[in-house]
Structure formats: structure tokens, C-alpha cells
Design a protein around this motif. Structure first.
Motif, mmCIF file in Angstrom:
data_model
loop_
_atom_site.group_PDB
_atom_site.id
_atom_site.type_symbol
_atom_site.label_atom_id
_atom_site.label_comp_id
_atom_site.label_asym_id
_atom_site.label_seq_id
_atom_site.Cartn_x
_atom_site.Cartn_y
_atom_site.Cartn_z
ATOM 1 N N MET A 1 26.312 30.434 28.193
ATOM 2 C CA MET A 1 26.394 29.072 27.707
ATOM 3 C C MET A 1 27.911 29.051 27.084
ATOM 4 N N ASP A 2 29.000 28.326 27.232
ATOM 5 C CA ASP A 2 30.307 28.608 26.726
ATOM 6 C C ASP A 2 30.472 27.888 25.580
ATOM 7 N N ASP A 3 31.606 27.360 25.096
ATOM 8 C CA ASP A 3 32.199 26.735 24.181
ATOM 9 C C ASP A 3 31.035 25.821 23.543
ATOM 10 N N GLY A 4 30.832 25.511 22.159
ATOM 11 C CA GLY A 4 30.584 24.102 21.920
ATOM 12 C C GLY A 4 28.964 24.151 21.261
ATOM 13 N N LEU B 1 47.924 26.274 16.740
ATOM 14 C CA LEU B 1 47.890 26.022 18.139
ATOM 15 C C LEU B 1 46.499 25.931 18.431
ATOM 16 N N ARG B 2 46.118 25.041 19.347
ATOM 17 C CA ARG B 2 44.779 24.660 19.699
ATOM 18 C C ARG B 2 44.076 24.309 18.673
ATOM 19 N N GLN B 3 44.738 23.800 17.521
ATOM 20 C CA GLN B 3 43.948 23.484 16.395
ATOM 21 C C GLN B 3 43.440 24.557 15.574
ATOM 22 N N ILE C 1 28.216 38.659 26.126
ATOM 23 C CA ILE C 1 29.116 37.958 25.392
ATOM 24 C C ILE C 1 30.439 37.489 25.932
ATOM 25 N N LYS C 2 30.997 36.466 26.089
ATOM 26 C CA LYS C 2 32.044 36.169 26.440
ATOM 27 C C LYS C 2 33.073 35.971 25.314
ATOM 28 N N TRP C 3 33.784 37.085 25.142
ATOM 29 C CA TRP C 3 34.690 37.053 23.650
ATOM 30 C C TRP C 3 36.069 36.595 24.134
ATOM 31 N N ASP C 4 36.260 35.170 23.622
ATOM 32 C CA ASP C 4 37.494 34.362 23.789
ATOM 33 C C ASP C 4 38.633 34.759 22.886
ATOM 34 N N MET C 5 40.040 34.289 23.300
ATOM 35 C CA MET C 5 40.861 34.424 22.076
ATOM 36 C C MET C 5 41.872 33.223 22.671
ATOM 37 N N SER D 1 42.281 32.540 26.789
ATOM 38 C CA SER D 1 42.576 31.253 27.447
ATOM 39 C C SER D 1 42.742 31.823 29.097
ATOM 40 N N GLY D 2 41.838 32.321 29.620
ATOM 41 C CA GLY D 2 42.001 32.686 30.928
ATOM 42 C C GLY D 2 42.446 34.222 30.981
ATOM 43 N N GLY D 3 43.505 34.746 31.575
ATOM 44 C CA GLY D 3 43.750 36.101 31.637
ATOM 45 C C GLY D 3 44.788 36.640 30.796
ATOM 46 N N SER E 1 41.489 33.757 34.961
ATOM 47 C CA SER E 1 42.437 32.634 34.573
ATOM 48 C C SER E 1 41.533 31.300 34.686
ATOM 49 N N ASP E 2 42.035 30.427 33.667
ATOM 50 C CA ASP E 2 41.551 29.075 33.891
ATOM 51 C C ASP E 2 41.737 28.246 35.112
ATOM 52 N N ASN E 3 42.727 28.775 35.816
ATOM 53 C CA ASN E 3 42.867 28.175 37.003
ATOM 54 C C ASN E 3 41.814 28.586 38.274
#
Ligand code: DGJ
Length: 702
Positions: A341-344, A418-420, A451-455, A502-504, A521-523
Motif C-alpha cells: 500500500m503506497d502513500d495516503g 518543494l512538493r509542500q 517497506i517502500k522508503w520514499d524521498m 520520486s522514482g530513481g 522511475s515514476d515513468n
């Protein structure tokens, strides 16, 4: 390894190469050779000589060196610079001693100790060699043996001197968000070519590596490379002087950086993994297997990665127990093994404007917590994973309201969002502990195995009033990230970690020493992805390259699932579309490919691989993976052409010339010798847009 002590020469012998270092009579560490082995190692000698042609040419400036400091008459790009207590800003490093440690039967470590005697500073150059590879791991350690602090202004991990005086071609990436790892090469002309990152922890633009080649193709030509295991600001400086000598200095970026080394303390700079090979294919294959064997965290390095489902593109921030359970049911039905389950899911996270920092489960979305969802996911036979962005805080969050001083800031400057969001000051112990604790609490309460650790932002207003020397923050922040990741892994040995920015934006060998894989990548457009993936594969391990099949349609590209699967199965297959909207026929395509991937993933994730063809040169992408008697060939036709070029012949690689192989193509199986497939090639027909094929090639009676 051989040490010709009477000559002051160290010969480092890898599988196919020699790397030779010498000590000149003044104690300067010189570089002698990096390339093919010489038959008689007794020929190696110190060639460094005072070369004062006239008063404008200093010997030090022109010498072929291993780790040149700033000082004296050396004006070129230094590897090291320091300011001593008495304000002397010249470092003189001379040879003191060496040590060899046999770390195990296959590994040894050479330490060459240099010293700046009047100041009690020691700089140790380390070289780690392992059996059966041409990769050498280099790093440096600075030890302060004096009773005064010293300011280290630059601490590169290594300097390299290239053998030829003809110009090299330098390859790195020209990337951005959604467009990572786009390979770009340029000739190294006289002057300095710099690839660097100043954003803190994330960078989609270049990678912390150098690839210097001459007349190189996938199979031929000299290729020298080095990749830095560091996820923060880095700098790669490639220079060529008037005498034609090319050098590369690589390490932590000295931009806005310094480090105060107190008496009795040491500083170890991150490792560079370097090698000399023939052709880009050997470079990728050696680094791929070396990373799996020696760089990735040990818990899952030899285990095939699961097929995961990620909810981001299906539900964005709009997650709830019901929507996620619905997705989980379908994900399990099509063959996924892990549900992420991702963000939110936390705090007041309805969009990207709020909630980061408040890592408690949102009660409106999950009235009974995450237990019902996790139970369901487990009942369905999958494991459960969760998204975090631990280094960040939204100003609109309980955390920020309680601790505004926990974000990097200057009291006199307005914070740039940046991104709030803002970056948490992980160099503060209390912030680092908070981050560890919130994740630890979630992991101890719930059965979370991933865990998906984002930044998602670059740093700004990098005040860190807690540090005596605030310029250390760039370094200390990255170390804190690594430390938290390591502590979580130590406490939860079954936990897998995915590194995302934010992807790679944080895909490097430093991240991959602590995280099991990266989000590339988010692409997720399949055609763009081919270029992104091919770039990634140059120096980073295939197994760690997470790739999603989605229905996102950024470029009005037709949603052809065969093509999408064909592309994503070339890495670590994942699913990311809104499965609730798919037709039964589309789900059936998913079932078919996921089942096939499970059959071939050992080959893809652990095999050798060959970039046989690409759009620019061949109008077709062809990648081949080989392990034991099995080979898998992925073919993707160029979608930008409507010309009637549909007849292809592609030479395969990595097969045994004397064995016969069954090749399954378009439902028919034919047998060929490995020799034929590699020298004559495999002929096939493929026309039309978005055409692709996966071809299985199996050794007869393997
Ligand atoms: C950026 C990541 O790259 C995406 O995959 C997703 O996790 C979003 N962040 C969530 O905010």
C-alpha cells in the motif's frame, strides 16, 4: 597480490587485470598501470620522475598519482584538502607503511598508509580484491593522531589515472524526474568535466560513477569504470591535462561540505567499485554479479524478488481498507506475491499538502487499523508492504506543529517548500530516534514484511544549529538514513526495503548496500522505460530494478499489455495498474505473464545479460538473459517507425557454442547450435507498432 618491496611496487592482480602502484623516492604514491596483465611482473617499476621542464611545470602537477592532495605546487583537481589548526591549508601526504589483511580465503585488503607528519594526520588508501572478478573496491580512511582538530575540506574516495593519452569517451546519464538513466557520452577534452549532485539525497540527473572508454562497443574496446557507493552529494571530476593524461577523482562532493576530525577520530569515505574490462557488456555483467554477491544486504541478495502489487497508480492518495482489499483480491488472483500500500494511509494525508511526519494510521480510512487489510492480504497468500517517507514533514502536520525546529531551517530565511514538504534534520539524535521509533512501532504492531522508503524533495535552508560544524550535515544525513535502514533490518530480519526518491532519484550503490532494491522511475511508459532500464543496467544490478506494469497513459500510448509485460519482465516484475477496472481478458494476460515471469525470474534476476540491440542503432530493443542452460530473449520493436522494416537477424550471446538449443518462437520450436545463434544469428519477423516477443532458448538435454 604481489608486493615488490625492494622496488616499492604493489601489483594488484584481479582475474584478468593488473593494477599497479608505486612509491617514488619522495614518498609520493604513483599510479603505474591499470589494464591487461603483464607476463613478467618484475618489469613493473616506479616511473615517476621529477619532470621539471621549466619553471612552469611542476613534477607533482604532472605526475600519475593515486591520491593527490591540495598543496605545494599541485594545482590540478585534488583528491584531498584540509585546513590545519594553525591555518595551514597545504596537505603533504607521503608514504609511511602498508598492511595486507586476508579477510577470508577469497578476499584480501591492502592498506597503504600515508602521513602528513607535522600534523599527525594519516590517510590510508584501501584496495579490496576478491577472487574471480576484475572489480576492485577502493576507499580511504583519515585518522587524526594529533591532539588538535583538523578540518577536512575535501575527501574523495579515490583518484584514478587512465593509461592512454588519447582522449577518452565519458559516459554518464542525462536524467530528470521521469526520465532517469538516459545514457549520454561525450569526449573528454582538455579541462575538467564534472558530474555532481548538490541536492542532498536525491538526484535524477547523473549518477555517482565514471565510465571512460576508447572505441568501446558492448563487446570490445577498453572500458574503465568506477561507481561510488554513496547516496548523498557526490562529485565526479574527470580531467585531461595538456600532456593528455586523463584522471578521475570521485567521492563525496566538497560543495558546502567540510568535516571536523577531532583528535583520535577517524573518517571513512564511501567505497568506489572500479574495474577495467573489454566492452560495456563485461562491465555490466561483472558489476551485476559482484553487487549481488558482495554489495546488496545479505538477507535477500540470493533470493529472487517477489512479484509485487503497488497501489499508487490505482488509488493515489485515496486509499481505504475496502479499496485496498478489493485490489488485493485481484492482485492475489493474478499471481502477485506481495501487496504494497503506497502513500495516503497515515495522518491527515488526503493529498500531498498534509500528513508527512504523522505516522499513525488514518482512522477515517482504516477505522479498525490496518489489521483487517493485512489479515486479508495474508489470507490471500501474499505478504504485506507499506509506504513511508520518513525523512520528510509537511508544515501541515502534528509533527511540525510540535517541533518546527526538527526541519532544516535558518531562522532568518523563509522555508522553501518543494512538493509542500520540508526535510527533517536527521543529524539530530532525537529526530533520528523519532523516525526509527515510528517505523519500529508500525513494524512491531503489524505484520509488515516490506517497506517502500520514499524521498521526494531536495534540501534547502540547510541550517543545522545542533552541529558544531553544520557543513557536515550533508554527510551525516545520509549516514542517518543508512543507520535507520540497518537497524530496522537487524530488528526485523524478514523485512525487505525498497529505496525510492520520486522514482530513481536515489538509485546508487550506497543505497543498494542498505536497501534490497530501488524504484527505477515514476515513468512507467513502456517505451521510455526501455531506455531508462538499459541505462540502469550499465552499472546497477538487474534484480534491484523494480518495474511496474501499469495503465498510466502519459503519452497517449495504446495500452498494450503484451508490450508492457515484455518490458517490465526485464527487471523485477511488479504490477501497478487499477486492477478493478480491467476486463477479464486483460486480467488473463496478467495471469499468463506473471506465471511466465515466475518461471524465468531466476534467469532474469541472476543471469548474465546482454544488450543486443537498441532503437538508435537497430530499430529494435533486444535484451538477452542467460543462466545455466536457459536463456530468455526479449524483443521490443521501435514504436516510432511505420516503415516496413520487419525482418531482423540478431546475434545472441553467452551461449555454449558446442551445445544445441531449442528456440521457441511464435509457437514453433527449432533447434540450433549455440555457435550458429551467436555467429549467424536468430532470424525473425516482427512488424507493426508495439510488437514484442519473449523467446525462450533452452539447452537440449541440459
Ligand atoms: C513518489 C514515488 O516515486 C511514487 O512511486 C509514489 O510512491 C509517490 N511518491 C507517493 O507520494
Amino acid at each position: 597480490m604481489l608486493i615488490l618491496e625492494n622496488k616499492g611496487v604493489f601489483v594488484l592482480e584481479t582475474k584478468n587485470t593488473h593494477y599497479v602502484i608505486s612509491v617514488d623516492p619522495d614518498g609520493l604514491i604513483c599510479h603505474e598501470h591499470w589494464g591487461r596483465k603483464c607476463a613478467d611482473i618484475e618489469d613493473y617499476r616506479c616511473t615517476c620522475k621529477p619532470w621539471e621542464r621549466n619553471s612552469n611545470h611542476s613534477a607533482r602537477d604532472l605526475a600519475r598519482t593515486e591520491y593527490i592532495p591540495y598543496g605545494g605546487t599541485c594545482y590540478r583537481t585534488p583528491a584531498f584538502a584540509a585546513t590545519y589548526d594553525d591555518n595551514c591549508r597545504e596537505a603533504h601526504l607521503t608514504y609511511k607503511d602498508f598492511n595486507v589483511t586476508f579477510e577470508d580465503e577469497d578476499t584480501f585488503l591492502l592498506e597503504i598508509i600515508l602521513e602528513d607528519k607535522p600534523y599527525g594526520i594519516e590517510v590510508s588508501l584501501f584496495y579490496r580484491l576478491r577472487e574471480n572478478t576484475d572489480i576492485i573496491e577502493r576507499f580511504v580512511k583519515i585518522t587524526n593522531r594529533s591532539d588538535k582538530a583538523v578540518t577536512l575540506n575535501k575527501i574523495a574516495s579515490a583518484e584514478f589515472t587512465l593509461p592512454s593519452t588519447r582522449p577518452y569517451s565519458s559516459t554518464n546519464f542525462n536524467g530528470s524526474w521521469g526520465a532517469e538513466f538516459r545514457k549520454e557520452s561525450t569526449t573528454v577534452k582538455n579541462g575538467v568535466l564534472t558530474y555532481e549532485n548538490r541536492k542532498g539525497g536525491s538526484n535524477h540527473t547523473h549518477s555517482p560513477l565514471f565510465i571512460l572508454s576508447q572505441n568501446a562497443t558492448e563487446k570490445e574496446g577498453d572500458v574503465f569504470f568506477g561507481a561510488l557507493a554513496w547516496s548523498g552529494n557526490y562529485k565526479v571530476e574527470i580531467s585531461r591535462d595538456f600532456a593528455g593524461i586523463t584522471r578521475a577523482v570521485i567521492g563525496i562532493n566538497d560543495f558546502d561540505f567540510s568535516y571536523t576530525l577531532k583528535p583520535g577520530k577517524e573518517f571513512i569515505a564511501p567505497s568506489v567499485f572500479c574495474g577495467y574490462v573489454k566492452g560495456f557488456s563485461q562491465m555490466s555483467n561483472q558489476m551485476n554479479s559482484y553487487a549481488v554477491e558482495h554489495i546488496l544486504p545479505k538477507s535477500f541478495n540470493k533470493v529472487p524478488l517477489p512479484v509485487l502489487y503497488n497501489s499508487w497508480e490505482a488509488t493515489w492518495f485515496d486509499v481505504s481498507s475496502e479499496t485496498q482489499q478489493k485490489l488485493a483480491e485481484i492482485a492475489a488472483d493474478i499471481g502477485c506475491e506481495l501487496f504494497v500500500m503506497d502513500d495516503g494511509w497515515f495522518g491527515q494525508r488526503k493529498n500531498d499538502r498534509a500528513g508527512l511526519g504523522d505516522w499513525y494510521v488514518n482512522k477515517e480510512k482504516f477505522p479498525e487499523g490496518l489489521t483487517p487489510l493485512i489479515d486479508k492480504v495474508k489470507e490471500l497468500g501474499m505478504r504485506f508492504g507499506l509506504w513511508f517517507e520518513p525523512e520528510m514533514v509537511n508544515p501541515d502536520s502534528d509533527l511540525y506543529r510540535a517541533h518546527p525546529d526538527w526541519a532544516y531551517h535558518y531562522d532568518t530565511r523563509e522555508a522553501d517548500l518543494l512538493r509542500q514538504q520540508l526535510v527533517l534534520n536527521l543529524t539530530k539524535d532525537e529526530v533520528k530516534e523519532y523516525v526509527f521509533d515510528v517505523m519500529d512501532k508500525m513494524l512491531s504492531k503489524y505484520d509488515i514484511s516490506y517497506i517502500k522508503w520514499d524521498m521526494n524533495r531536495a534540501y534547502s535552508q540547510t541550517g543545522a544549529e545542533n552541529l558544531e560544524n553544520p557543513q557536515e550535515l550533508w554527510y551525516r544525513h545520509v549516514k542517518a538514513v543508512y543507520e535507520i535502514a540497518d537497524r530496522l533490518k537487524a530488528k526485523y530480519p524478514c523485512l525487505q526495503l525498497e529505496c525510492c526518491a520520486s522514482g530513481g532519484g536515489r538509485a546508487d550503490l550506497g543505497a543498494l548496500s542498505h536497501f534490497d532494491m530501488v524504484w527505477t522511475s515514476d515513468n512507467t511508459d513502456p517505451v521510455d522505460r526501455l531506455t531508462i532500464q538499459q541505462g540502469f543496467s550499465l552499472l546497477y544490478p538487474i534484480k534491484c530494478m523494480r518495474a511496474w506494469v501499469t495503465d498510466t497513459n502519459r503519452h497517449s500510448r495504446p495500452k498494450d499489455f503484451d508490450y508492457r509485460f515484455n518490458v517490465t519482465m526485464q527487471g523485477s516484475l511488479s504490477i501497478g495498474g487499477n486492477l478493478t477496472k480491467y476486463t477479464e481478458q486483460e486480467l488473463e494476460i496478467h495471469r499468463k505473464y506473471i506465471a511466465l515471469y515466475k518461471e524465468i525470474r531466476e534467469t532474469v534476476q541472476f543471469g548474465s545479460f546482454y544488450r543486443l540491440a537498441n532503437f538508435d542503432d537497430d530499430k529494435i530493443f533486444a535484451t538477452q538473459y542467460v543462466k545455466d542452460g536457459r536463456s530468455v530473449l526479449f524483443l521490443c520493436r521501435d514504436v516510432n517507425t511505420f516503415f516496413n522494416d520487419k525482418f531482423y537477424r540478431i546475434k545472441l550471446d553467452g551461449l555454449d557454442g558446442y551445445s544445441r538449443y531449442n528456440v521457441e518462437i511464435d509457437g514453433k520450436t527449432e533447434a540450433f547450435s549455440g555457435d550458429y545463434l551467436m555467429n549467424v544469428g536468430l532470424e525473425f519477423e516482427m512488424g507493426g507498432t508495439l510488437q514484442s516477443k519473449i523467446i525462450l532458448i533452452d539447452k537440449v538435454n541440459a
